[in-house]
Design a protein around this motif. Structure first.
Motif, PDB file in Angstrom:
ATOM      1  N   ARG A 146      25.556  28.724   6.896  1.00  0.00           N
ATOM      2  CA  ARG A 146      26.462  28.108   7.857  1.00  0.00           C
ATOM      3  C   ARG A 146      27.319  27.058   7.156  1.00  0.00           C
ATOM      4  N   ILE A 147      28.534  26.890   7.631  1.00  0.00           N
ATOM      5  CA  ILE A 147      29.524  26.090   6.914  1.00  0.00           C
ATOM      6  C   ILE A 147      29.155  24.612   6.869  1.00  0.00           C
ATOM      7  N   TRP A 148      28.920  23.977   8.024  1.00  0.00           N
ATOM      8  CA  TRP A 148      28.737  22.523   8.017  1.00  0.00           C
ATOM      9  C   TRP A 148      27.412  22.074   7.409  1.00  0.00           C
ATOM     10  N   PRO A 149      26.290  22.744   7.709  1.00  0.00           N
ATOM     11  CA  PRO A 149      25.061  22.363   6.999  1.00  0.00           C
ATOM     12  C   PRO A 149      25.188  22.525   5.486  1.00  0.00           C
ATOM     13  N   MET A 150      25.903  23.581   5.066  1.00  0.00           N
ATOM     14  CA  MET A 150      26.065  23.801   3.631  1.00  0.00           C
ATOM     15  C   MET A 150      26.968  22.739   3.016  1.00  0.00           C
ATOM     16  N   THR A 151      28.002  22.347   3.745  1.00  0.00           N
ATOM     17  CA  THR A 151      28.887  21.294   3.241  1.00  0.00           C
ATOM     18  C   THR A 151      28.131  19.984   3.087  1.00  0.00           C
ATOM     19  N   LEU A 152      27.273  19.662   4.052  1.00  0.00           N
ATOM     20  CA  LEU A 152      26.441  18.450   3.946  1.00  0.00           C
ATOM     21  C   LEU A 152      25.514  18.547   2.743  1.00  0.00           C
ATOM     22  N   PHE A 153      24.944  19.712   2.528  1.00  0.00           N
ATOM     23  CA  PHE A 153      24.079  19.895   1.364  1.00  0.00           C
ATOM     24  C   PHE A 153      24.838  19.648   0.063  1.00  0.00           C
ATOM     25  N   LEU A 154      26.043  20.200  -0.046  1.00  0.00           N
ATOM     26  CA  LEU A 154      26.824  20.024  -1.270  1.00  0.00           C
ATOM     27  C   LEU A 154      27.159  18.556  -1.507  1.00  0.00           C
ATOM     28  N   PHE A 400      15.463  21.570   2.936  1.00  0.00           N
ATOM     29  CA  PHE A 400      14.373  21.437   3.917  1.00  0.00           C
ATOM     30  C   PHE A 400      14.685  20.324   4.918  1.00  0.00           C
ATOM     31  N   ALA A 401      15.182  19.185   4.419  1.00  0.00           N
ATOM     32  CA  ALA A 401      15.482  18.052   5.295  1.00  0.00           C
ATOM     33  C   ALA A 401      16.662  18.356   6.213  1.00  0.00           C
ATOM     34  N   ILE A 402      17.728  18.938   5.680  1.00  0.00           N
ATOM     35  CA  ILE A 402      18.904  19.258   6.498  1.00  0.00           C
ATOM     36  C   ILE A 402      18.545  20.264   7.579  1.00  0.00           C
ATOM     37  N   ASP A 403      17.709  21.214   7.240  1.00  0.00           N
ATOM     38  CA  ASP A 403      17.328  22.255   8.194  1.00  0.00           C
ATOM     39  C   ASP A 403      16.584  21.692   9.401  1.00  0.00           C
ATOM     40  N   LYS A 404      15.975  20.503   9.253  1.00  0.00           N
ATOM     41  CA  LYS A 404      15.235  19.884  10.347  1.00  0.00           C
ATOM     42  C   LYS A 404      16.130  19.072  11.276  1.00  0.00           C
ATOM     43  N   ILE A 405      17.378  18.835  10.882  1.00  0.00           N
ATOM     44  CA  ILE A 405      18.304  18.086  11.723  1.00  0.00           C
ATOM     45  C   ILE A 405      18.751  18.975  12.881  1.00  0.00           C
ATOM     46  N   PRO A 406      18.667  18.499  14.123  1.00  0.00           N
ATOM     47  CA  PRO A 406      19.098  19.328  15.255  1.00  0.00           C
ATOM     48  C   PRO A 406      20.535  19.824  15.087  1.00  0.00           C
ATOM     49  N   GLY A 407      20.723  21.110  15.273  1.00  0.00           N
ATOM     50  CA  GLY A 407      22.048  21.703  15.166  1.00  0.00           C
ATOM     51  C   GLY A 407      22.514  21.966  13.756  1.00  0.00           C
ATOM     52  N   ARG A 411      20.603  28.416   7.792  1.00  0.00           N
ATOM     53  CA  ARG A 411      20.817  29.861   7.848  1.00  0.00           C
ATOM     54  C   ARG A 411      21.372  30.270   9.214  1.00  0.00           C
ATOM     55  N   LEU A 412      22.228  31.275   9.184  1.00  0.00           N
ATOM     56  CA  LEU A 412      22.768  31.840  10.407  1.00  0.00           C
ATOM     57  C   LEU A 412      21.669  32.429  11.280  1.00  0.00           C
ATOM     58  N   ALA A 413      21.897  32.424  12.592  1.00  0.00           N
ATOM     59  CA  ALA A 413      20.994  33.124  13.492  1.00  0.00           C
ATOM     60  C   ALA A 413      21.040  34.618  13.178  1.00  0.00           C
ATOM     61  N   PRO A 414      19.931  35.331  13.383  1.00  0.00           N
ATOM     62  CA  PRO A 414      19.888  36.758  13.013  1.00  0.00           C
ATOM     63  C   PRO A 414      21.020  37.584  13.611  1.00  0.00           C
ATOM     64  N   GLU A 415      21.335  37.350  14.897  1.00  0.00           N
ATOM     65  CA  GLU A 415      22.395  38.147  15.517  1.00  0.00           C
ATOM     66  C   GLU A 415      23.761  37.828  14.920  1.00  0.00           C
ATOM     67  N   HIS A 416      23.966  36.571  14.520  1.00  0.00           N
ATOM     68  CA  HIS A 416      25.237  36.195  13.899  1.00  0.00           C
ATOM     69  C   HIS A 416      25.357  36.781  12.494  1.00  0.00           C
TER      70      HIS A 416
END
Length: 429
Positions: A146-154, A400-407, A411-416
């Motif tokens: 996903r774009i924004w979580p990945m941007t925060l990670f970078l 791991f830490a970013i993934d725990k932040i709400p929203g 990773r994309l949802a499976p259907e997406h």
């Protein structure tokens, strides 16, 4: 102030604590300024087209968008404090300080690490390194990020990994620099670091739901690689921070290492699959470029052929023999090319580095095996292990830490993921 004119062809600046102006060569500043503009083209034009073309047609825009958002956010970070943490004159051997935060005192007067350039031009050139290095990482998670979580990670990775590595390797008091590891243009600090982070991303996300996706556009892959090859001349030659014979030699060895890598990787692919594929041509060029990066300021052209070819062998063996046997979906071979290629290039730098090349730039180094300095490959391995492990562990922890932040699920949802990340995140195809 006393009026002392600088010679024609030089730039003048005000020396702190002095009544007389300082002078620096104008040609060096023009060289680095032009190189900075070319290097900027690599991010959206080179890496963006390469990654967008390699991924499936439903994730092209997502990959290119992260190239943009990552480069923009990291550039702002560099303005705020990233440059200061990397290169401040008063930093420690481990990390810089905030004396140049908000680019305070970053103007015409040179930094201690680049005495022949205005600090502002040196900063902007290094900003291109800072912007493109983290973006390399996203290849490990193509088609499922996903774009924004990945941007925060970078952004966080740049702060807690890249700025530290640069301070260690190229900072005024860096401990790896004093230890004697040789990394002229970023083999360890850029490629090993980003490759290890790409591996962490691939492991954290898990495999794609559909690996058998055709690349969106091999034409874009080939064109993007060509732009990367073009810009790599300036990344490597510009790392001399001066237009001299060492810079010219760096450009020469960069080109021939890429050629050797392309031929070697393609021949191995032909022997293996009886076909000459675009994938082999592209990966061979990138392997050669990655391999020569730490060595480009230290080796002669003959050595560059060996480095390009040997690095390509290592990368091919990983991507075609080792990786298929492990349960890691490194979608665009980020670790296979940048990680493995960076490791090979770093070690080979310890073998082929020679003081005769650095004398072209006005200084000497102990050299590598070819100069009888047998310990140098081991010093290279120290840098590889420390930076590689740091990058991998910190990257996984940040994800791991970013993934725990709400929203902020990474990773994309499976259907997406099935419907395509472009449609799900950008409302476009």
């Amino acid at each position: 102030m006393a009026e002392v004119a600088c010679p024609i062809g030089t730039l003048s600046y005000t020396v702190t604590g002095s009544d007389e102006p300082g002078c620096m060569p104008m040609v060096d500043s023009v060289f680095i300024f032009v190189g900075t503009a070319v290097c900027m083209l690599l991010i959206p034009g080179g890496l963006g087209m390469l990654y967008g073309g390699w991924g499936g047609k439903r994730s092209v825009l997502t990959m290119m968008a992260i190239c943009y958002t990552g480069a923009v956010v990291i550039s702002i970070q560099y303005f705020l404090f990233g440059f200061s943490l990397s290169y401040s004159n008063t930093g420690s051997s481990f990390i810089g300080d905030f004396s140049n935060a908000l680019l305070i005192n970053v103007n015409a007067e040179p930094m201690a690490v680049a005495p022949a350039l205005p600090a502002s031009i040196f900063m902007l050139f290094q900003c291109m390194f800072a912007a493109i290095t983290p973006v390399i990482i996203i290849g490990g998670g193509a088609e499922r990020i996903r774009i924004w979580p990945m941007t925060l990670f970078l952004l966080l990775w740049s702060t807690f990994c890249y700025d530290f590595f640069i301070a260690w390797m190229w900072g005024l008091n860096g401990w790896l620099k004093k230890f004697g590891e040789l990394d002229f243009a970023g083999g360890t600090a850029v490629h090993v670091a980003s490759g290890a982070a790409g591996l962490a991303l691939a492991i954290f996300l898990g495999p794609r739901q559909n690996k058998n996706v055709y690349p969106a556009s091999m034409k874009d892959v080939l064109l993007g690689t060509g732009l990367i090859w073009f810009g790599w001349f300036f990344f490597n030659a510009g790392s001399t921070l001066a237009l001299n014979f060492q810079a010219l030699n760096a450009a020469v060895v960069t080109h021939f290492a890429a050629c050797a890598g392309c031929i070697t990787y393609s021949l191995m692919g032909y022997i293996h699959h009886k076909k000459i594929t675009a994938e082999c041509l592209v990966n061979g060029v990138i392997a050669g470029l990655v391999g020569i990066t730490p060595a480009c300021g230290y080796v002669w052209p003959a050595s560059s052929l060996a480095i390009g070819a040997l690095t390509a062998v290592c990368c091919y063996c990983w991507t075609h023999f080792a990786r298929p046997k492990i349960p890691v979906d490194d979608a665009l071979d980020t670790f296979g090319l940048h990680g493995v290629g960076g490791i090979a290039g770093a070690v080979l730098t310890g073998v082929f580095a020679t003081s005769g090349v650095t004398e072209l730039g006005g200084y000497e180094i102990p050299g590598g095996w070819v100069d009888g300095h047998w310990i140098q490959p081991l010093k290279q391995l120290v840098g590889v292990v420390v930076i590689g492990l740091w990058s991998f562990v910190v990257s996984y922890a940040l994800l791991f830490a970013i993934d725990k932040i709400p929203g902020m699920k990474v990773r994309l949802a499976p259907e997406h993921e099935v419907n395509g990340s472009d449609h799900a995140q950008m409302g476009d195809m």
